[in-house]
Design an enzyme around this catalytic site. Structure first.
Site, short mmCIF file in Angstrom:
data_model
loop_
_atom_site.label_atom_id
_atom_site.label_comp_id
_atom_site.label_asym_id
_atom_site.label_seq_id
_atom_site.Cartn_x
_atom_site.Cartn_y
_atom_site.Cartn_z
N CYS A 180 6.62 1.97 3.25
CA CYS A 180 7.16 0.62 3.45
C CYS A 180 6.12 -0.44 3.08
CB CYS A 180 7.60 0.41 4.89
SG CYS A 180 8.90 1.53 5.40
C1 BEZ Z 1 6.97 5.34 5.32
O1 BEZ Z 1 7.20 4.15 5.10
O2 BEZ Z 1 6.00 5.89 4.80
C2 BEZ Z 1 7.85 6.17 6.20
C3 BEZ Z 1 8.60 5.57 7.20
C4 BEZ Z 1 9.40 6.36 8.01
C5 BEZ Z 1 9.45 7.73 7.82
C6 BEZ Z 1 8.71 8.30 6.80
C7 BEZ Z 1 7.91 7.52 5.98
#
Ligand code: BEZ
Length: 233
Positions: free
Chosen positions: A46
């Site tokens: 994210c």
């Molecule tokens: C991420 O943004 O890396 C992420 C967020 C939730 C679950 C898995 C990855």
């Protein structure tokens, strides 16, 4: 994706964002809008996505497009996370020199908070397979491109494990904006500058008037004249 889908009007929800409270229709106005959600604050993929969106913001602005992010955590969390995202846009540019990315880009777009998960349900952005540490629903990596008529023109739905490609977001936007202006569609792997195809609903007579720049018809074994290429801006 059950629920809100192509052709549906985005509901006029009251939302709380990093810039204050607003209603979605007031925000959209009569502009193209990209509404994109993220599983959570302070998560790795994210952070890269929001940073890249900040870096590409001038590309979207040039095309008359507004950006609106969403992550479930609260506003205070978003504000603290933005500092990391902005720091990352500097760090990532040291590693990947990206033509479209402005090093040190600021997150100037608003990010919706949705601690009660009401907005993600209404906007069809819930990830059925992911839960946060307290077992609550989280958003998928959904991205809706909304037209000036407030209807969904295109949706991406990616799982938490797969970050989106912002070049693809720009590419599909270029396609949507041309198709809204002309009776055309964009073929497989199209990119701006490539020929487009004339919509099947347009007769050859109409095409001569609509596309004075001319068009070329592919000579196919069927001898049907449905594959006609032209150029539009
Ligand atoms: C991420 O943004 O890396 C992420 C967020 C939730 C679950 C898995 C990855």
């Amino acid at each position: 994706m059950p629920g809100l889908t192509l052709g549906d009007t985005v509901p006029n929800l009251a939302v709380d964002t990093t810039h204050g409270k607003m209603k979605l229709h007031d925000f959209i106005g009569d502009a193209w809008t990209i509404l994109f959600s993220h599983p959570g604050d302070f998560t790795p993929v994210c952070t890269t996505e929001l940073g890249k969106m900040a870096a590409y913001a001038p590309e979207f602005e040039r095309r008359g497009v507004k950006l609106l992010g969403l992550s479930c955590d609260d506003i205070e969390s978003h504000k603290a996370w933005i500092k990391d995202i902005e720091a990352f846009t500097v760090l990532s540019n040291l590693v990947h020199c990206d033509r479209r990315s402005k090093p040190g880009a600021k997150v100037t777009y608003q990010i919706i908070a949705d601690p009660n998960r009401e907005i993600i349900r209404e906007l069809n952005m819930v990830d059925a397979d992911e839960k946060d540490a307290s077992g609550k629903e989280v958003p998928s990596r959904a991205l809706h491109i909304v037209g000036p008529d407030k209807k969904i023109k295109l949706s991406f739905l990616y799982p938490a494990s797969t970050g989106r490609n912002m070049d693809e977001v720009v590419r599909v936007l270029e396609s949507l904006q041309r198709a809204a202006k002309h009776k055309i569609a964009t073929p497989c792997n199209w990119k701006p500058g490539d020929p487009v195809v004339i919509s099947p609903s347009v007769s050859n007579e109409q095409a001569k008037e609509m596309f004075p720049q001319g068009f070329k018809t592919a000579d196919l074994p069927s001898k049907k004249d449905y594959l006609r290429f032209t150029h539009v801006d």
